[in-house]
Motif scaffolding. Structure first.
Motif, PDB file in Angstrom:
ATOM      1  N   VAL A  43      46.978   7.394  -7.389  1.00 20.88           N
ATOM      2  CA  VAL A  43      45.814   6.761  -6.780  1.00 20.88           C
ATOM      3  C   VAL A  43      45.149   5.945  -7.876  1.00 20.88           C
ATOM      4  O   VAL A  43      44.729   6.496  -8.895  1.00 20.88           O
ATOM      5  CB  VAL A  43      44.810   7.810  -6.232  1.00 20.88           C
ATOM      6  N   LYS A  44      45.070   4.646  -7.692  1.00 24.24           N
ATOM      7  CA  LYS A  44      44.483   3.776  -8.701  1.00 24.24           C
ATOM      8  C   LYS A  44      42.980   3.682  -8.479  1.00 24.24           C
ATOM      9  O   LYS A  44      42.518   3.526  -7.344  1.00 24.24           O
ATOM     10  CB  LYS A  44      45.112   2.393  -8.632  1.00 24.24           C
ATOM     11  N   ALA A  45      42.233   3.776  -9.571  1.00 25.26           N
ATOM     12  CA  ALA A  45      40.771   3.664  -9.505  1.00 25.26           C
ATOM     13  C   ALA A  45      40.336   2.442 -10.314  1.00 25.26           C
ATOM     14  O   ALA A  45      41.009   2.040 -11.263  1.00 25.26           O
ATOM     15  CB  ALA A  45      40.121   4.925 -10.069  1.00 25.26           C
ATOM     16  N   ASP A  46      39.209   1.879  -9.945  1.00 20.50           N
ATOM     17  CA  ASP A  46      38.706   0.688 -10.626  1.00 20.50           C
ATOM     18  C   ASP A  46      37.849   1.005 -11.844  1.00 20.50           C
ATOM     19  O   ASP A  46      37.554   0.112 -12.629  1.00 20.50           O
ATOM     20  CB  ASP A  46      37.905  -0.176  -9.652  1.00 20.50           C
ATOM     21  N   SER A  47      37.449   2.271 -11.990  1.00 24.12           N
ATOM     22  CA  SER A  47      36.623   2.638 -13.142  1.00 24.12           C
ATOM     23  C   SER A  47      36.844   4.110 -13.491  1.00 24.12           C
ATOM     24  O   SER A  47      37.389   4.875 -12.691  1.00 24.12           O
ATOM     25  CB  SER A  47      35.134   2.417 -12.831  1.00 24.12           C
ATOM     26  N   GLU A  48      36.403   4.481 -14.676  1.00 22.10           N
ATOM     27  CA  GLU A  48      36.515   5.875 -15.124  1.00 22.10           C
ATOM     28  C   GLU A  48      35.709   6.803 -14.219  1.00 22.10           C
ATOM     29  O   GLU A  48      36.165   7.885 -13.860  1.00 22.10           O
ATOM     30  CB  GLU A  48      36.012   5.973 -16.574  1.00 22.10           C
ATOM     31  N   ILE A  49      34.520   6.366 -13.836  1.00 19.40           N
ATOM     32  CA  ILE A  49      33.663   7.175 -12.952  1.00 19.40           C
ATOM     33  C   ILE A  49      34.344   7.377 -11.603  1.00 19.40           C
ATOM     34  O   ILE A  49      34.390   8.487 -11.084  1.00 19.40           O
ATOM     35  CB  ILE A  49      32.273   6.504 -12.753  1.00 19.40           C
ATOM     36  N   GLU A  50      34.881   6.300 -11.044  1.00 18.76           N
ATOM     37  CA  GLU A  50      35.574   6.406  -9.760  1.00 18.76           C
ATOM     38  C   GLU A  50      36.766   7.361  -9.876  1.00 18.76           C
ATOM     39  O   GLU A  50      37.019   8.160  -8.982  1.00 18.76           O
ATOM     40  CB  GLU A  50      36.062   5.020  -9.319  1.00 18.76           C
ATOM     41  N   ALA A  51      37.474   7.312 -10.993  1.00 12.40           N
ATOM     42  CA  ALA A  51      38.618   8.196 -11.211  1.00 12.40           C
ATOM     43  C   ALA A  51      38.176   9.658 -11.275  1.00 12.40           C
ATOM     44  O   ALA A  51      38.820  10.543 -10.702  1.00 12.40           O
ATOM     45  CB  ALA A  51      39.352   7.812 -12.490  1.00 12.40           C
ATOM     46  N   LEU A  52      37.087   9.930 -11.960  1.00 12.27           N
ATOM     47  CA  LEU A  52      36.568  11.301 -12.058  1.00 12.27           C
ATOM     48  C   LEU A  52      36.137  11.835 -10.694  1.00 12.27           C
ATOM     49  O   LEU A  52      36.407  12.987 -10.360  1.00 12.27           O
ATOM     50  CB  LEU A  52      35.394  11.360 -13.041  1.00 12.27           C
ATOM     51  N   VAL A  53      35.467  10.994  -9.918  1.00  9.74           N
ATOM     52  CA  VAL A  53      35.009  11.399  -8.587  1.00  9.74           C
ATOM     53  C   VAL A  53      36.214  11.692  -7.686  1.00  9.74           C
ATOM     54  O   VAL A  53      36.249  12.702  -6.973  1.00  9.74           O
ATOM     55  CB  VAL A  53      34.089  10.319  -7.964  1.00  9.74           C
ATOM     56  N   GLU A  54      37.220  10.828  -7.730  1.00  7.73           N
ATOM     57  CA  GLU A  54      38.411  11.024  -6.894  1.00  7.73           C
ATOM     58  C   GLU A  54      39.184  12.267  -7.329  1.00  7.73           C
ATOM     59  O   GLU A  54      39.662  13.036  -6.494  1.00  7.73           O
ATOM     60  CB  GLU A  54      39.316   9.786  -6.971  1.00  7.73           C
ATOM     61  N   GLU A  55      39.276  12.485  -8.634  1.00 11.26           N
ATOM     62  CA  GLU A  55      39.952  13.690  -9.135  1.00 11.26           C
ATOM     63  C   GLU A  55      39.248  14.946  -8.622  1.00 11.26           C
ATOM     64  O   GLU A  55      39.894  15.862  -8.107  1.00 11.26           O
ATOM     65  CB  GLU A  55      39.972  13.685 -10.662  1.00 11.26           C
ATOM     66  N   ALA A  56      37.931  14.978  -8.720  1.00 13.63           N
ATOM     67  CA  ALA A  56      37.160  16.137  -8.248  1.00 13.63           C
ATOM     68  C   ALA A  56      37.333  16.335  -6.743  1.00 13.63           C
ATOM     69  O   ALA A  56      37.492  17.465  -6.271  1.00 13.63           O
ATOM     70  CB  ALA A  56      35.687  15.957  -8.594  1.00 13.63           C
ATOM     71  N   ARG A  57      37.334  15.234  -5.984  1.00  6.81           N
ATOM     72  CA  ARG A  57      37.500  15.316  -4.538  1.00  6.81           C
ATOM     73  C   ARG A  57      38.867  15.899  -4.177  1.00  6.81           C
ATOM     74  O   ARG A  57      38.967  16.788  -3.326  1.00  6.81           O
ATOM     75  CB  ARG A  57      37.345  13.926  -3.912  1.00  6.81           C
ATOM     76  N   LEU A  58      39.899  15.437  -4.846  1.00  7.49           N
ATOM     77  CA  LEU A  58      41.245  15.934  -4.556  1.00  7.49           C
ATOM     78  C   LEU A  58      41.393  17.405  -4.942  1.00  7.49           C
ATOM     79  O   LEU A  58      42.008  18.182  -4.221  1.00  7.49           O
ATOM     80  CB  LEU A  58      42.293  15.079  -5.274  1.00  7.49           C
ATOM     81  N   ILE A  59      40.836  17.781  -6.077  1.00  8.13           N
ATOM     82  CA  ILE A  59      40.906  19.187  -6.498  1.00  8.13           C
ATOM     83  C   ILE A  59      40.224  20.066  -5.457  1.00  8.13           C
ATOM     84  O   ILE A  59      40.778  21.087  -5.038  1.00  8.13           O
ATOM     85  CB  ILE A  59      40.286  19.373  -7.898  1.00  8.13           C
ATOM     86  N   LYS A  60      39.031  19.674  -5.022  1.00  9.83           N
ATOM     87  CA  LYS A  60      38.323  20.452  -3.998  1.00  9.83           C
ATOM     88  C   LYS A  60      39.120  20.519  -2.705  1.00  9.83           C
ATOM     89  O   LYS A  60      39.240  21.578  -2.083  1.00  9.83           O
ATOM     90  CB  LYS A  60      36.951  19.841  -3.717  1.00  9.83           C
ATOM     91  N   LYS A  61      39.670  19.394  -2.291  1.00 11.21           N
ATOM     92  CA  LYS A  61      40.431  19.338  -1.047  1.00 11.21           C
ATOM     93  C   LYS A  61      41.620  20.290  -1.087  1.00 11.21           C
ATOM     94  O   LYS A  61      41.823  21.081  -0.169  1.00 11.21           O
ATOM     95  CB  LYS A  61      40.929  17.913  -0.802  1.00 11.21           C
TER      96      LYS A  61
END
Length: 68
Positions: A43-61
């Motif tokens: 999953v490509k993210a446009d920023s470090e913050i977006e990447a961190l948020v997506e990582e946390a979301r996937l881990i929770k999911k």
């Protein structure tokens, strides 16, 4: 069909090369990961913050799906 690992990498090429180095392959945790892996999703993210948020979301999911 379920993820074995969710993580982010600033440099995906370096991260993947690390996993396939001879020294890393000898580690029990990575040995198991490589033995059980069937594919790779990116999953490509446009920023470090977006990447961190997506990582946390996937881990929770996926954590929620394994505990229910």
């Amino acid at each position: 069909g379920k993820p074995l690992y969710v993580g982010k990498a600033g440099n995906l090429k370096k991260r993947l090369l690390f996993y396939f180095r001879k020294e890393a392959r000898g580690q029990p945790r990575l040995k198991k990961l490589l033995a059980e892996a069937r594919g790779l999703g990116i999953v490509k993210a446009d920023s470090e913050i977006e990447a961190l948020v997506e990582e946390a979301r996937l881990i929770k999911k996926f954590r929620r799906n394994t505990t229910s």
